[in-house]
Design an enzyme around this catalytic site. Structure first.
Site, PDB file in Angstrom:
ATOM      1  N   THR A  32      17.933  68.747  73.518  1.00 10.62           N
ATOM      2  CA  THR A  32      16.665  68.136  73.884  1.00 10.62           C
ATOM      3  C   THR A  32      16.965  67.109  74.973  1.00 10.62           C
ATOM      4  OG1 THR A  32      14.677  66.988  73.136  1.00 10.62           O
ATOM      5  CG2 THR A  32      16.707  66.468  71.944  1.00 10.62           C
ATOM      6  N   GLU A  33      16.190  67.166  76.066  1.00  8.96           N
ATOM      7  CA  GLU A  33      16.607  66.462  77.280  1.00  8.96           C
ATOM      8  C   GLU A  33      16.542  64.945  77.148  1.00  8.96           C
ATOM      9  OE1 GLU A  33      14.193  68.734  77.070  1.00  8.96           O
ATOM     10  OE2 GLU A  33      12.467  68.278  78.361  1.00  8.96           O
ATOM     11  N   ASN A  34      15.880  64.448  76.105  1.00  9.04           N
ATOM     12  CA  ASN A  34      15.912  63.000  75.927  1.00  9.04           C
ATOM     13  C   ASN A  34      17.241  62.522  75.341  1.00  9.04           C
ATOM     14  OD1 ASN A  34      14.648  64.479  73.751  1.00  9.04           O
ATOM     15  ND2 ASN A  34      14.314  62.539  72.728  1.00  9.04           N
TER      16      ASN A  34
ATOM     17  N   ASN B  55      17.660  75.045  75.554  1.00  5.86           N
ATOM     18  CA  ASN B  55      16.585  74.043  75.559  1.00  5.86           C
ATOM     19  C   ASN B  55      15.258  74.763  75.427  1.00  5.86           C
ATOM     20  OD1 ASN B  55      14.392  72.341  76.791  1.00  5.86           O
ATOM     21  ND2 ASN B  55      16.077  70.882  76.957  1.00  5.86           N
TER      22      ASN B  55
END
Lengths: 237, 217
Positions: free
Chosen positions: B49-51, B26
């Site tokens: 990607t943390e979304n 990330n």
């Protein structure tokens, strides 16, 4: 006959919203933000709302417009401050809105826990920081964890790509974000979809949110180009 | 890379070279996103990607722009073959659960013991906003920081103890800066490389004890 309500429009989909309601609103920035449902929530005139969203509104539309109308008493989010969060910023600095900042993963897990019937969970995220203040710390297996409590709500407003007549949902790319967990954690989950298809038309292996979590759907075609406007670059999380 | 301090692009290249092939990674918002420019496909590094996505591709241009496909900085991106989408609770579970090999973050300050401060200046009028910073700092197996070594006021950002509010405790293992690369282990700071400055000069300008890493500096 499915118990799913297929509402004729966003206003009908929000019938019965009460003052003081807690409302989960999906979306990460504008991706997956149920813009038309938020506009309908604004038109209900409901007051003293608590809103749970990753952010605190962008620009003047959607969540920002709801805030501007003074209908929101408190917002629970991970990242309120953005280059275009001026509506929230002004309310906050004027002391007219309460803010609870939650690390993004804890926010998601609190919603998940709410929908899964858990009484809370211990997480390592936030240990030793300002956001641990007032929270129980427990040492488990040689590591410190914080107790985080579940979030449940009266209402969830979510955007998905497609539903069948049972409420089985499919999302689109990163617009999925909070939708699946928010549907599970609200007494009434209302979902705006681009397309309603016949039951059986979605491969059961591809269903992301099973219809058991969905109460009402409303078809909102992607007709309004402004609602799919990409936010300006570099706004943080 | 001899001569003066490194540019941001040179720092990004160094970080990229140190990420093991096949890693799940990330890249934080801001400078760390530059690292993706130096990750050739043959190294098999998968970006998270943390979304809610693994297999994130380069920034979208022209017709590729899709408002439903964005990164954590809300910038339109693309998907690569083998990409996967998932909801937020899953995305942070894979982070917290130790499945993410490396994250690269920016920082206001890093302490010698690996404490990280990168979310809040603590200024009384600042609106606090944390996003996924604490989750990344706590969850990724290795946390690399990429930052300038000195602030605009000339003060070091590698410090004995953070004065800004903390993001995570003892979580940073490597610090890539324009003046040097630092390896953090059990409170010790070893200098792996320097750029445009000697180890002795670094020792004078930083308030933390430094050692030379084996084979480095």
């Amino acid at each position: 006959m499915s118990r799913l309500t297929i509402a004729p429009g966003p206003d009908e989909a929000l019938a019965g919203v009460q003052d003081g309601a807690t409302v989960l609103i999906g979306g990460f920035g504008t991706a997956g933000q149920p813009m038309e449902l938020i506009d309908a929530l604004r038109r209900t005139g409901a007051q003293h709302l608590t809103v749970v969203n990753n952010n605190a509104g962008n620009g003047d539309r959607g969540l920002a417009a709801l805030l501007a109308g003074g209908q929101v008493r408190k917002i629970i989010c991970s990242f309120p401050r953005q280059s275009d969060s001026y509506v929230f910023d002004e309310l906050y600095r004027a002391g007219r809105i309460e803010l609870e900042v939650v690390p993004q993963g804890n926010l998601a897990e609190r919603i998940r826990a709410g929908g899964a019937g858990l009484g809370g969970f211990y997480t390592p995220t936030g240990v030793g920081t300002l956001l641990a203040e007032g929270k129980e710390v427990r040492r488990l297996g040689g590591r410190d964890y914080l107790l985080e409590l579940p979030i449940t709500a009266d209402l969830a407003l979510v955007k998905a790509l497609r539903s069948d007549r049972m409420g089985n949902l499919v999302y689109r790319r990163t617009a999925r974000n909070f939708g699946p967990i928010m549907c599970t954690a609200a007494a009434t989950a209302v979902v705006q979809i681009s397309e309603l298809v016949d039951t059986g038309a979605i491969d059961p292996e591809a269903v992301v949110t099973p219809g058991i979590y969905v109460d009402r759907v409303v078809v909102v075609p992607d007709a309004d180009p402004a609602s799919t406007e990409v936010t300006r670059m570099g706004q943080g999380q | 890379m001899s001569g003066g301090p490194l540019t941001r692009e040179q720092m990004a290249r160094l970080v990229a070279e140190d990420i093991p092939a096949g890693s799940y990674v990330n890249l934080g918002i801001g400078q760390p996103t530059l690292v993706s420019d130096y990750l050739p496909a043959e190294r098999g590094i998968v970006l998270h990607t943390e979304n809610g996505m693994l297999g994130m591709g380069p920034v979208a241009v022209g017709d590729e722009v899709d408002p439903d496909l964005i990164n954590a900085g809300k910038v339109p991106v693309t998907e690569l073959p083998g990409a996967a989408y998932f909801h937020h609770a899953d995305s942070f579970a894979m982070m917290r659960g130790g499945h993410l090999d490396v994250c690269v973050l920016g920082a206001f300050q890093v302490a010698a013991n690996g404490d990280l401060a990168n979310w809040h200046t603590g200024a009384p009028d600042a609106i606090p906003a944390v996003g996924g910073a604490m989750d990344l700092a706590t969850g990724a197996r290795d946390v690399y920081v990429m930052m300038t070594l000195f602030g605009k006021d000339g003060r070091p950002k590698l410090v004995p103890r953070c004065t800004y509010p903390l993001t995570g405790l003892a979580c940073v293992s490597r610090v890539y800066t324009d003046h040097g690369v630092f390896l953090l282990t059990g409170g010790e700071v070893a200098v792996q490389r320097t750029f445009g400055i000697t180890l002795a000069e670094l020792g004078r300008r930083l308030d933390v004890p430094l050692t030379a890493a084996p084979g480095g500096a």
